[in-house]
Enzyme design. Sequence first.
Site, PDB file in Angstrom:
ATOM      1  N   ARG A   1      15.547   7.062 -39.373  1.00 22.54           N
ATOM      2  CA  ARG A   1      14.228   6.655 -39.868  1.00 22.54           C
ATOM      3  C   ARG A   1      13.060   7.207 -39.055  1.00 22.54           C
ATOM      4  O   ARG A   1      12.244   6.459 -38.521  1.00 22.54           O
ATOM      5  CB  ARG A   1      14.153   5.134 -39.972  1.00 22.54           C
ATOM      6  CG  ARG A   1      15.252   4.547 -40.841  1.00 22.54           C
ATOM      7  CD  ARG A   1      15.132   3.073 -41.048  1.00 22.54           C
ATOM      8  NE  ARG A   1      14.012   2.725 -41.920  1.00 22.54           N
ATOM      9  CZ  ARG A   1      13.694   1.469 -42.233  1.00 22.54           C
ATOM     10  NH1 ARG A   1      14.400   0.476 -41.708  1.00 22.54           N
ATOM     11  NH2 ARG A   1      12.688   1.205 -43.025  1.00 22.54           N
ATOM     12  N   PRO A   2      12.922   8.519 -38.957  1.00 22.97           N
ATOM     13  CA  PRO A   2      11.791   9.102 -38.232  1.00 22.97           C
ATOM     14  C   PRO A   2      10.474   8.837 -38.954  1.00 22.97           C
ATOM     15  O   PRO A   2      10.476   8.394 -40.107  1.00 22.97           O
ATOM     16  CB  PRO A   2      12.122  10.605 -38.262  1.00 22.97           C
ATOM     17  CG  PRO A   2      12.933  10.789 -39.502  1.00 22.97           C
ATOM     18  CD  PRO A   2      13.739   9.524 -39.655  1.00 22.97           C
TER      19      PRO A   2
ATOM     20  N   LYS B   1       7.717  -9.412 -49.037  1.00 22.57           N
ATOM     21  CA  LYS B   1       7.587  -8.997 -47.629  1.00 22.57           C
ATOM     22  C   LYS B   1       7.005  -7.589 -47.547  1.00 22.57           C
ATOM     23  O   LYS B   1       6.056  -7.327 -46.807  1.00 22.57           O
ATOM     24  CB  LYS B   1       8.938  -9.018 -46.918  1.00 22.57           C
ATOM     25  CG  LYS B   1       8.910  -8.302 -45.565  1.00 22.57           C
ATOM     26  CD  LYS B   1      10.267  -8.179 -44.953  1.00 22.57           C
ATOM     27  CE  LYS B   1      11.169  -7.138 -45.451  1.00 22.57           C
ATOM     28  NZ  LYS B   1      11.015  -5.786 -44.918  1.00 22.57           N
ATOM     29  N   ASN B   2       7.542  -6.658 -48.335  1.00 26.36           N
ATOM     30  CA  ASN B   2       7.142  -5.259 -48.227  1.00 26.36           C
ATOM     31  C   ASN B   2       5.786  -4.963 -48.856  1.00 26.36           C
ATOM     32  O   ASN B   2       5.310  -3.839 -48.806  1.00 26.36           O
ATOM     33  CB  ASN B   2       8.225  -4.357 -48.814  1.00 26.36           C
ATOM     34  CG  ASN B   2       9.452  -4.358 -47.931  1.00 26.36           C
ATOM     35  OD1 ASN B   2       9.400  -4.817 -46.794  1.00 26.36           O
ATOM     36  ND2 ASN B   2      10.555  -3.865 -48.441  1.00 26.36           N
TER      37      ASN B   2
ATOM     38  N   LEU C   1       6.867  12.424 -41.242  1.00 29.64           N
ATOM     39  CA  LEU C   1       6.036  12.674 -42.426  1.00 29.64           C
ATOM     40  C   LEU C   1       4.687  11.956 -42.326  1.00 29.64           C
ATOM     41  O   LEU C   1       3.669  12.459 -42.802  1.00 29.64           O
ATOM     42  CB  LEU C   1       6.784  12.252 -43.687  1.00 29.64           C
ATOM     43  CG  LEU C   1       8.127  12.954 -43.925  1.00 29.64           C
ATOM     44  CD1 LEU C   1       8.833  12.360 -45.138  1.00 29.64           C
ATOM     45  CD2 LEU C   1       7.946  14.453 -44.089  1.00 29.64           C
TER      46      LEU C   1
ATOM     47  N   ASP D   1      17.419  -1.258 -51.311  1.00 35.74           N
ATOM     48  CA  ASP D   1      17.416  -2.610 -50.737  1.00 35.74           C
ATOM     49  C   ASP D   1      18.232  -3.599 -51.562  1.00 35.74           C
ATOM     50  O   ASP D   1      18.363  -4.760 -51.171  1.00 35.74           O
ATOM     51  CB  ASP D   1      15.978  -3.124 -50.605  1.00 35.74           C
ATOM     52  CG  ASP D   1      15.176  -2.326 -49.588  1.00 35.74           C
ATOM     53  OD1 ASP D   1      13.935  -2.476 -49.564  1.00 35.74           O
ATOM     54  OD2 ASP D   1      15.781  -1.538 -48.835  1.00 35.74           O
TER      55      ASP D   1
ATOM     56  N   CYS E   1      17.290   2.581 -36.507  1.00 34.06           N
ATOM     57  CA  CYS E   1      17.742   1.208 -36.762  1.00 34.06           C
ATOM     58  C   CYS E   1      19.119   1.281 -37.387  1.00 34.06           C
ATOM     59  O   CYS E   1      19.630   2.375 -37.642  1.00 34.06           O
ATOM     60  CB  CYS E   1      16.739   0.455 -37.607  1.00 34.06           C
ATOM     61  SG  CYS E   1      16.964   0.648 -39.364  1.00 34.06           S
TER      62      CYS E   1
ATOM     63  N   ARG F   1      14.268 -12.283 -41.259  1.00 31.48           N
ATOM     64  CA  ARG F   1      13.177 -11.310 -41.251  1.00 31.48           C
ATOM     65  C   ARG F   1      12.569 -11.132 -42.629  1.00 31.48           C
ATOM     66  O   ARG F   1      11.390 -10.805 -42.763  1.00 31.48           O
ATOM     67  CB  ARG F   1      13.677  -9.944 -40.767  1.00 31.48           C
ATOM     68  CG  ARG F   1      14.133  -9.929 -39.317  1.00 31.48           C
ATOM     69  CD  ARG F   1      14.384  -8.536 -38.880  1.00 31.48           C
ATOM     70  NE  ARG F   1      13.256  -7.702 -39.262  1.00 31.48           N
ATOM     71  CZ  ARG F   1      13.292  -6.385 -39.192  1.00 31.48           C
ATOM     72  NH1 ARG F   1      14.388  -5.790 -38.772  1.00 31.48           N
ATOM     73  NH2 ARG F   1      12.255  -5.659 -39.555  1.00 31.48           N
TER      74      ARG F   1
HETATM   75  C1  EPZ Z   1      10.416   1.031 -46.904  1.00 34.75           C
HETATM   76  O1  EPZ Z   1      10.827   1.565 -45.638  1.00 34.75           O
HETATM   77  C2  EPZ Z   1      10.872  -0.421 -46.914  1.00 34.75           C
HETATM   78  N1  EPZ Z   1      10.247  -1.133 -45.826  1.00 34.75           N
HETATM   79  C3  EPZ Z   1      12.394  -0.483 -46.778  1.00 34.75           C
HETATM   80  O2  EPZ Z   1      12.815  -1.843 -46.916  1.00 34.75           O
HETATM   81  C4  EPZ Z   1      13.027   0.306 -47.909  1.00 34.75           C
HETATM   82  O3  EPZ Z   1      14.412   0.364 -47.712  1.00 34.75           O
HETATM   83  C5  EPZ Z   1      12.478   1.747 -47.918  1.00 34.75           C
HETATM   84  O4  EPZ Z   1      11.044   1.739 -47.988  1.00 34.75           O
HETATM   85  C6  EPZ Z   1      12.983   2.548 -49.106  1.00 34.75           C
HETATM   86  O5  EPZ Z   1      12.695   1.918 -50.305  1.00 34.75           O
HETATM   87  C7  EPZ Z   1       8.968  -1.569 -45.973  1.00 34.75           C
HETATM   88  O6  EPZ Z   1       8.308  -1.374 -46.973  1.00 34.75           O
HETATM   89  C8  EPZ Z   1       8.376  -2.320 -44.820  1.00 34.75           C
HETATM   90  P1  EPZ Z   1      10.896   5.437 -46.382  1.00 34.75           P
HETATM   91  P2  EPZ Z   1      10.273   2.977 -45.134  1.00 34.75           P
HETATM   92  O7  EPZ Z   1       9.877   6.005 -45.465  1.00 34.75           O
HETATM   93  O8  EPZ Z   1       8.913   3.207 -45.643  1.00 34.75           O
HETATM   94  C9  EPZ Z   1      13.061   9.287 -44.572  1.00 34.75           C
HETATM   95  C10 EPZ Z   1      13.938  -3.843 -46.376  1.00 34.75           C
HETATM   96  O9  EPZ Z   1      15.151  -4.087 -46.451  1.00 34.75           O
HETATM   97  N2  EPZ Z   1      11.797   9.527 -43.846  1.00 34.75           N
HETATM   98  O10 EPZ Z   1      10.552   5.384 -47.819  1.00 34.75           O
HETATM   99  O11 EPZ Z   1      10.519   3.033 -43.679  1.00 34.75           O
HETATM  100  C11 EPZ Z   1      13.760   8.006 -44.121  1.00 34.75           C
HETATM  101  O12 EPZ Z   1      14.522   8.196 -42.974  1.00 34.75           O
HETATM  102  C12 EPZ Z   1      13.489  -2.477 -45.816  1.00 34.75           C
HETATM  103  O13 EPZ Z   1      13.039  -4.612 -46.725  1.00 34.75           O
HETATM  104  C13 EPZ Z   1      11.694  10.640 -43.035  1.00 34.75           C
HETATM  105  O14 EPZ Z   1      12.625  11.425 -42.900  1.00 34.75           O
HETATM  106  O15 EPZ Z   1      11.286   3.975 -45.859  1.00 34.75           O
HETATM  107  C14 EPZ Z   1      14.585   7.651 -45.349  1.00 34.75           C
HETATM  108  O16 EPZ Z   1      15.771   8.361 -45.340  1.00 34.75           O
HETATM  109  C15 EPZ Z   1      14.608  -1.694 -45.220  1.00 34.75           C
HETATM  110  N3  EPZ Z   1      10.522  10.837 -42.359  1.00 34.75           N
HETATM  111  C16 EPZ Z   1      13.672   8.092 -46.494  1.00 34.75           C
HETATM  112  O17 EPZ Z   1      12.776   9.051 -45.948  1.00 34.75           O
HETATM  113  C17 EPZ Z   1       9.449   9.965 -42.473  1.00 34.75           C
HETATM  114  O18 EPZ Z   1       8.412  10.186 -41.837  1.00 34.75           O
HETATM  115  C18 EPZ Z   1      12.882   6.974 -47.153  1.00 34.75           C
HETATM  116  O19 EPZ Z   1      12.272   6.210 -46.148  1.00 34.75           O
HETATM  117  C19 EPZ Z   1       9.578   8.856 -43.310  1.00 34.75           C
HETATM  118  C20 EPZ Z   1      10.764   8.658 -43.993  1.00 34.75           C
END
Ligand code: EPZ
Length: 417
Positions: A122-123, A22-23, A126, A305, A117, A397
Amino acid sequence: MDKLRIKGGNRLEGEIRVSGSKNSALPAMAAALLTSDEVILQNVPFVNDAFTTRRLLRELGMTVEFSDDHSARLHVPKILSFEAPYDLVKTMRASVLVLGPLLARTGRARVSLPGGCAIGARPINLHIAALQQLGATVRTEHGYVEAIAERLNGAEVLFDKITVTGTENLLMAATLAEGRTVLQNSACEPEVVDLANMLSKMGARIEGAGTSTITIDGVPELRGTTHRVIPDRIEGGTFLIAGAITNGNLDIVDANPAHLGSVIQKLREAGAKIETDGSRMSVRPGGDLRAANVVTKEYPGFATDMQAQYMALMTQAAGTSIINENIFENRFMHASELMRMGADIRIDGSRAIVTGKTQLSGATVIASDLRASASLVIAGLVADGSTLIDRVYHLDRGYEKIEEKLRSVGAQIERLK
Ligand code: EPZ
């Protein structure tokens, strides 16, 4: 709303197939926005997030056709809209993945802010900061991100924090930028590498995917391609744990064990008997489950995950294990539901202390997010009596027909429409 009913007690035995990731499929579908040629994706998982992405891309003017052989034809000779509306984005945060490609291809993007969520705030600050470094003018108002750039300019970007979709958004945007972009502190996830491989086949010039420094030299345009999406490592890991917790004899095929290195290592440390051979992973009976601490980390560390599914396993392991969730600030929603089934879990900030082995008993429980629902399914497989899981739309999902797959290897599980 559909529910799942599981009668616990059966060992899982036989062969179960892993779907496409999916990802990886979601950014790959968004990447089709970068070219006016046709893109063909293979091994696309038919999960609800893929269907939502299809709807979103169609709204932008793309033709998207899924075929029974899990392939997808994506084609957008001309982008007709640059807006990702709230109604779609609120159902799936990954919609933010159209931001980079839309901006790079059309010079404009209007994407609803995803909002928080169940697992955290999850802002996307970045993503926005990095696009601004590539010269985009970005403002946020009325719940939308508005980004404009005649043409993006290559730049040095250092992510404050490792972000998977942030890296993917910038990777896609930088492919059509003027000059060189260097992304530092990038995510190294296999899904990022898969996207880079696809983009390279489209003519992008990318070095270093899979490391924390990725270099992209922009090109004027990209062409179409055919790309096979990698196996879903989280679905594969979920099946490994389902096999281990039921003392099963399970062969998991069409997988990539190399993408689950730290998970397999941890499961072996916890006493599970796991074999790997090419694209096959197997769980063998006779594992003596024992407590093992874990800390979730960015790849190649133990995936967040997989945390919820691992917690369910630790309820059946002898001893006390400590689970540290380091990626998301609110990813223990499943714990209270597991406690309703009789698990002994104590939450202390970002730590969960699990004491086992405790006999779980079937109960009515509520799924709060995608991976939490997977952990409840796993717990239901070993619980005494029946477990009824509500809100399984979360599960749908990211898992394709999970009840059919588990039933095919002996689980007593049914969907109640
Ligand atoms: C991806 O989400 C995955 N989703 C998530 O899988 C997965 O949990 C996550 O990466 C971590 O491995 C997809 O690929 C579609 P991040 P993503 O940006 O990219 C913070 C599932 O179950 N952050 O790596 O949204 C954030 O809040 C899903 O399949 C900021 O602060 O995650 C988190 O604490 C759930 N500002 C950390 O960084 C930003 O602009 C990592 O988030 C971006 C992120």
